[in-house]
Design an enzyme around this catalytic site. Sequence first.
Site: not given
Ligand code: ADP
Ligand code: X2W
Length: 259
Positions: A18, A21, A52, A170, A225
């Site tokens: 996965k 974004g 995201g 995720d 995640k």
């Molecule tokens: N314990 C942690 N360790 C690392 N990152 C964390 C933790 N808790 C929260 N985060 C946050 O989670 C983010 C990753 O999730 P997200 O921004 O949704 O990324 P993605 O777009 O890859 O799904 C990290 O950049 C950080 O800000």
């Molecule tokens: C329901 C929900 O949370 N949908 C996410 C879908 C995109 C996503 O998951 O992107 P990342 O992997 O970059 O976090 C959103 O709207 O952001």
Amino acid sequence: MTMSKSTQPTARKRMVIKLGGSMLAELTKDFFANFKRLQDAGYELILVHGGGPEINQELAANNVTSTVLNGIRVTSKEAVRIVQSTLIGQVNPALVHHLNREGIEAIGLSGYDGKLLSCSFLDEAVYGFVGEIQQVRSELIEKMLDVGLVPVISCIGSTTNGISLNINADTVASKIALSMCADSLLLVTDTPGIKIEGKVQHIASLTAISQWIESGEIYGGMLPKVKAALDCLGAGIPSVQIVGQQLLGTVIAHEEVLA
Ligand SMILES: Nc1ncnc2c1ncn2[C@@H]1O[C@H](COP(=O)(O)OP(=O)(O)O)[C@@H](O)[C@H]1O
Ligand SMILES: CC(=O)N[C@@H](CCC(=O)OP(=O)(O)O)C(=O)O
């Protein structure tokens, strides 16, 4: 007849990767080299992507506000239209193109294609147009793998009536990993694993994760995640990791494995 080692078919291993974004815009040559190395090692690879930051940008450009609850976007009817057009119209084709340009034959899909991800509403009153996956048509993914294509799946699902629903990527990755009986799930993000007090945790037990959620050291985007990781490990997927672009990070494992 006995086969010499070189003529024996490689055992099929399957990995769901996965891509968040948060790191899609900056995929490096190293990432593609690692990807090809996995293919050469006999892995069938299935990609799921989020978007995201790209969605945030498009929502802002359209003056649509949204909030995030437990790492899940509360998605209005207006917002889901933008989420869908961003993921299916922009993020997915850009990633497929990038993979193809790097010599990896990829095919883009959303939950609509072949009814890949059938959903119900997760909880309409709380989250709005967010889906809970009821069924993954894994046989379609199997067919693509059989002809050597890498499926690249965006996190949009639909109800049986064709209503678009936003799903956290995720969660999509974990459901696909489970339905495909994957050997491993890799959640690639913008941080090289789970960090606690600034330090990357190379190994994390399920108990430690629960404690870090409770203490608030795991929050926001990391929550879906770890939930995806726990769901997959709980259902018997042997290897789950949260990693950065170098594909190194946190291995999540049952206590008894760590003992
Ligand atoms: N314990 C942690 N360790 C690392 N990152 C964390 C933790 N808790 C929260 N985060 C946050 O989670 C983010 C990753 O999730 P997200 O921004 O949704 O990324 P993605 O777009 O890859 O799904 C990290 O950049 C950080 O800000
Ligand atoms: C329901 C929900 O949370 N949908 C996410 C879908 C995109 C996503 O998951 O992107 P990342 O992997 O970059 O976090 C959103 O709207 O952001």
